[in-house]
Design an enzyme around this catalytic site. Structure first.
Site, PDB file in Angstrom:
ATOM      1  N   ASN A 154     -14.624  30.091 -52.876  1.00  0.00           N
ATOM      2  CA  ASN A 154     -14.614  29.611 -54.315  1.00  0.00           C
ATOM      3  C   ASN A 154     -13.035  28.929 -54.555  1.00  0.00           C
ATOM      4  O   ASN A 154     -12.108  29.516 -54.187  1.00  0.00           O
ATOM      5  CB  ASN A 154     -14.977  30.236 -55.295  1.00  0.00           C
ATOM      6  CG  ASN A 154     -16.469  30.381 -55.374  1.00  0.00           C
ATOM      7  OD1 ASN A 154     -17.258  29.568 -55.021  1.00  0.00           O
ATOM      8  ND2 ASN A 154     -17.000  31.528 -55.695  1.00  0.00           N
ATOM      9  N   HIS A 155     -12.859  28.044 -55.400  1.00  0.00           N
ATOM     10  CA  HIS A 155     -11.743  27.617 -56.093  1.00  0.00           C
ATOM     11  C   HIS A 155     -11.671  27.998 -57.504  1.00  0.00           C
ATOM     12  O   HIS A 155     -12.773  27.922 -58.089  1.00  0.00           O
ATOM     13  CB  HIS A 155     -11.219  26.163 -56.023  1.00  0.00           C
ATOM     14  CG  HIS A 155     -11.183  25.699 -54.471  1.00  0.00           C
ATOM     15  ND1 HIS A 155     -10.527  24.384 -54.192  1.00  0.00           N
ATOM     16  CD2 HIS A 155     -11.407  26.300 -53.438  1.00  0.00           C
ATOM     17  CE1 HIS A 155     -10.733  24.287 -53.027  1.00  0.00           C
ATOM     18  NE2 HIS A 155     -10.975  25.611 -52.432  1.00  0.00           N
ATOM     19  N   THR A 156     -10.580  28.495 -58.116  1.00  0.00           N
ATOM     20  CA  THR A 156     -10.796  29.206 -59.393  1.00  0.00           C
ATOM     21  C   THR A 156     -11.275  28.030 -60.415  1.00  0.00           C
ATOM     22  O   THR A 156     -10.742  26.950 -60.474  1.00  0.00           O
ATOM     23  CB  THR A 156      -9.543  29.886 -59.749  1.00  0.00           C
ATOM     24  OG1 THR A 156      -9.667  30.378 -61.249  1.00  0.00           O
ATOM     25  CG2 THR A 156      -8.457  28.768 -59.703  1.00  0.00           C
ATOM     26  N   THR A 177      -8.327  21.471 -59.166  1.00  0.00           N
ATOM     27  CA  THR A 177      -9.168  22.179 -58.402  1.00  0.00           C
ATOM     28  C   THR A 177      -8.362  22.568 -56.768  1.00  0.00           C
ATOM     29  O   THR A 177      -8.868  23.165 -56.274  1.00  0.00           O
ATOM     30  CB  THR A 177     -10.259  21.206 -57.962  1.00  0.00           C
ATOM     31  OG1 THR A 177      -9.839  20.017 -57.257  1.00  0.00           O
ATOM     32  CG2 THR A 177     -11.402  20.749 -59.065  1.00  0.00           C
TER      33      THR A 177
END
Length: 223
Positions: free
Chosen positions: A83-85, A91
């Site tokens: 994931n990306h935060t 992003t």
């Protein structure tokens, strides 16, 4: 349960099925007795490389799989760093490229949101190419449908499917589910399980109850 000898291939002359605990070497992955993985595309012995993804020690996350689980070909377990935060205004995961952007290496975990372990209960069936996301708990006896994307916890003895996965139905009545969760047959001695396979296969919960009531002091059934 008395532990039996480990084997790569629990079925003679079948190299597509492995007993998971015999092929796992990563201490952050646990698999209970008799749980297996089937793969007719890749070597099933490469389960932790091909199926447990983005699983890096920096996050200290675990994949915990219970006993008697059946995991079909291509099922995947995706951990935090996939994931990306979502808290960032961008992003782009700047902390991953800390050298390029002059950031301290200690900030690398800010690139993603850590959601924790993936925990699979006992006697869970995970279907073909299903995907289990980080931080998910799947209850005992659940069934995960083919190519389901599991983004929320799954209660015991519940069938889920779809993208994202949603409950389809309970496998049994609440009374039977409660009885099974109390009986915990997967913790029984292997000889006792063998004697009750007919009841397990036929769905005869009353026979299982009688077995326990008749030998409730037997050390083979954990109290």
């Amino acid at each position: 349960m008395q532990e039996e000898k480990r084997t790569f291939y629990p079925r003679p002359n079948d190299k597509t099925i492995v007993e998971l605990r015999s092929v796992i070497t990563d201490p952050a992955i646990e698999a209970g007795e008799y749980s297996f993985y089937n793969d007719f595309v890749n070597d099933p012995r490469d389960f932790q490389k091909n199926n447990v993804l983005y699983h890096y020690p920096i996050n200290k996350e675990k994949l915990i799989i219970g006993k008697f689980c059946s995991i079909a070909c291509g099922a995947k377990f995706l951990f935090t760093t996939s994931n990306h935060t979502a808290k960032s205004l961008a992003t782009y995961p700047f902390p991953i490229f800390f050298e390029q952007w002059g950031l301290p290496v200690e900030r690398i975990t800010e690139a993603w949101d850590n959601k924790g372990d993936i925990v699979i209960g006992n006697d869970v069936w995970i279907g073909y190419e299903a995907m289990i996301m980080q931080g998910i708990t799947i209850g005992d006896g659940a069934i995960i449908g083919t190519r389901a994307l599991v983004t929320k916890d799954v209660p015991p003895y519940t069938i889920v499917g779809g993208i994202p996965a949603k409950p389809i139905r309970k496998r049994f009545s609440e009374e039977v589910i409660e009885a099974l969760l109390q009986l915990r047959w997967w913790d029984w001695d292997s000889d006792l399980i063998r004697k009750n396979i007919d009841a397990l296969q036929s769905g005869d919960i009353e026979k299982l109850k009688l077995t326990v009531n008749g030998i409730h002091e037997d050390s083979r059934i954990p109290q």
